[in-house]
Design an enzyme around this catalytic site. Structure first.
Site, PDB file in Angstrom:
ATOM      1  N   TRP A 100     -21.632  32.068  59.084  1.00  0.00           N
ATOM      2  CA  TRP A 100     -22.269  32.386  60.367  1.00  0.00           C
ATOM      3  C   TRP A 100     -22.190  33.872  60.663  1.00  0.00           C
ATOM      4  O   TRP A 100     -23.153  34.457  61.153  1.00  0.00           O
ATOM      5  CB  TRP A 100     -21.672  31.543  61.488  1.00  0.00           C
ATOM      6  N   ASP A 167     -19.041  34.967  68.709  1.00  0.00           N
ATOM      7  CA  ASP A 167     -19.666  33.668  68.485  1.00  0.00           C
ATOM      8  C   ASP A 167     -18.547  32.631  68.550  1.00  0.00           C
ATOM      9  O   ASP A 167     -17.708  32.552  67.648  1.00  0.00           O
ATOM     10  CB  ASP A 167     -20.344  33.660  67.105  1.00  0.00           C
ATOM     11  N   LYS A 191     -21.276  21.799  69.262  1.00  0.00           N
ATOM     12  CA  LYS A 191     -20.002  21.704  68.552  1.00  0.00           C
ATOM     13  C   LYS A 191     -18.877  21.219  69.475  1.00  0.00           C
ATOM     14  O   LYS A 191     -17.970  20.579  69.020  1.00  0.00           O
ATOM     15  CB  LYS A 191     -19.605  23.047  67.938  1.00  0.00           C
TER      16      LYS A 191
HETATM   17  C1  LIG Z   1     -23.128  25.829  64.009  1.00  0.00           C
HETATM   18  C2  LIG Z   1     -22.815  27.247  64.193  1.00  0.00           C
HETATM   19  C3  LIG Z   1     -23.826  28.211  64.360  1.00  0.00           C
HETATM   20  C4  LIG Z   1     -25.306  27.871  64.316  1.00  0.00           C
HETATM   21  O1  LIG Z   1     -25.650  27.198  65.464  1.00  0.00           O
HETATM   22  P1  LIG Z   1     -27.170  26.762  65.738  1.00  0.00           P
HETATM   23  O2  LIG Z   1     -27.062  26.294  67.153  1.00  0.00           O
HETATM   24  O3  LIG Z   1     -27.503  25.694  64.762  1.00  0.00           O
HETATM   25  O4  LIG Z   1     -28.032  27.948  65.593  1.00  0.00           O
HETATM   26  C5  LIG Z   1     -23.451  29.521  64.554  1.00  0.00           C
HETATM   27  N1  LIG Z   1     -22.155  29.880  64.583  1.00  0.00           N
HETATM   28  C6  LIG Z   1     -21.157  28.991  64.416  1.00  0.00           C
HETATM   29  C7  LIG Z   1     -19.741  29.456  64.455  1.00  0.00           C
HETATM   30  C8  LIG Z   1     -21.456  27.643  64.219  1.00  0.00           C
HETATM   31  O5  LIG Z   1     -20.474  26.759  64.051  1.00  0.00           O
END
Ligand SMILES: *Cc1c(COP(=O)(O)O)cnc(C)c1O
Length: 354
Positions: A100, A167, A191
């Protein structure tokens, strides 16, 4: 039979939330209307959006501290570029801790220079780099608090005088952090907060408006703030289910209570990974994630047997990501200790069997 759901995302949410969310599809707030058919401008939904934004800030301890919460669309992946679009003037500093982060770096490069301050790519991202310098002339520093795929988690965050962007998609609301250290936090809902379809962005207003480029309205945080996160039709249902989850977190005792529960689950599985000679952990011990535990079989020939065992026991989503292989137990807030115990018992059973 309800499964023990270890899926990495979209993932488990509280049962209570599923019940209330399904009721709202039939009749929302005794309005005689489904949440799926009401206007996003209706008083009922405006109050959902307001409460969700305010509760997110409250749970993070960021109320009245200059932050705004937004529920946007496009996933965390959209934030990879939106953060750079709004904040990157010349140069930004990025810590590369996995898939990511790498994707965030790729997008940021479209807007300016990226200084990759450190990377753990040399060991397939199984650890978090510790000593690195963050250039003080960068526009911001970007990191990923929890690496969903590799199962590593930042336990400490560097001190820097430049804005911090993080993030937190896979560990927001899971552990106590001084969130006020950050100037922009984003997290895809699916998540740990809600269903797929909305992304929480928490941004300190004072960092905005500094990049000189023209920003299209949909990409501009200030535009979304100015419209109370309703510049266009928001993801009504995803925001509503996220609100139900946030209320559930608060009712359970907030992030502190989530963290205590998550630590118990993590301890249970990691103790077994370390004790059981058939298994080996993937991530460096000091960087192990309390959310996503990654582990492998020492002897791959047991794979068929073990896979059959956990599937028969009603366990779902234990397969590791293809870039790591093996297994990944994602243990988000709503997962019970009992579900983790089921997997631990199966690991012991395999040991006795072979
Ligand atoms: C799943 C995830 C993403 C991507 O998320 P999307 O909503 O599918 O764009 C980005 N960063 C992390 C840490 C993730 O776990």
């Amino acid at each position: 039979m309800k499964k023990h759901n270890f899926s990495a995302g979209p993932c488990i949410l509280p049962q209570e939330v599923f019940k209330e969310a399904s009721q709202a599809i039939l009749d929302f707030n005794n309005s005689g209307l489904s949440i799926l058919e009401i206007s996003h401008r209706s008083a009922d939904f405006v109050s959902v959006m307001e409460e969700a934004r305010s509760l997110a800030l409250e749970l993070l301890g960021l109320k009245d501290k200059g932050y705004k919460a937004l529920f946007l669309q496009g996933g965390a992946s959209m934030q990879f570029l939106m953060t750079a679009y709004n904040l990157l003037e010349k140069k930004a500093a990025y810590l590369n801790t996995g898939t990511w982060s790498s994707k965030a770096i790729k997008e940021a490069k479209l807007f300016g220079n990226v200084d990759e301050v450190a990377s753990s790519k040399d060991k397939n991202f199984n650890y978090i780099p510790k000593s690195y310098a963050i250039p003080s002339d960068a526009d911001y520093f970007h990191c990923t608090s929890n690496n969903t795929i590799f199962g590593t988690q930042m336990k400490e965050f560097p001190a820097t005088n430049i804005p911090m962007v993080c993030d937190m998609s896979s560990d927001i609301f899971s552990r106590e952090i001084d969130f006020s250290k950050f100037d922009l936090i984003y997290a895809g809902a699916q998540k740990n907060m809600g269903p797929a379809g909305t992304t929480l962005v928490v941004v300190k207003e004072e960092i905005l408006g500094k990049a000189s480029r023209e920003i299209p309205s949909m990409m501009d945080y200030s535009v979304h703030i100015g419209k109370d996160s309703m510049f266009n039709t928001p993801a009504v249902y995803a925001v509503y289910v996220s609100l139900l989850t946030l209320r559930w977190i608060k009712a359970k005792g907030g992030i502190k209570a989530m963290e205590e529960h998550n630590n118990k689950k993590a301890e249970l599985i990691y103790n077994e990974i370390d004790r059981n000679p058939l298994f080996t952990g993937f991530a460096a011990k000091e960087d192990r994630s309390a959310m996503n535990a990654t582990f492998n079989l020492v002897d791959e020939s047991h794979k068929e047997t073990f896979d059959k065992m956990w599937k028969e026991a009603g366990v779902n989503g234990l397969n590791g990501h293809r870039s790591v292989g093996g297994y990944r137990a994602s243990m988000y807030n709503a997962l019970s200790l009992e579900s983790v115990q089921v997997v631990v018992d199966l690991m012991k059973e395999l040991e006795n069997k072979v």
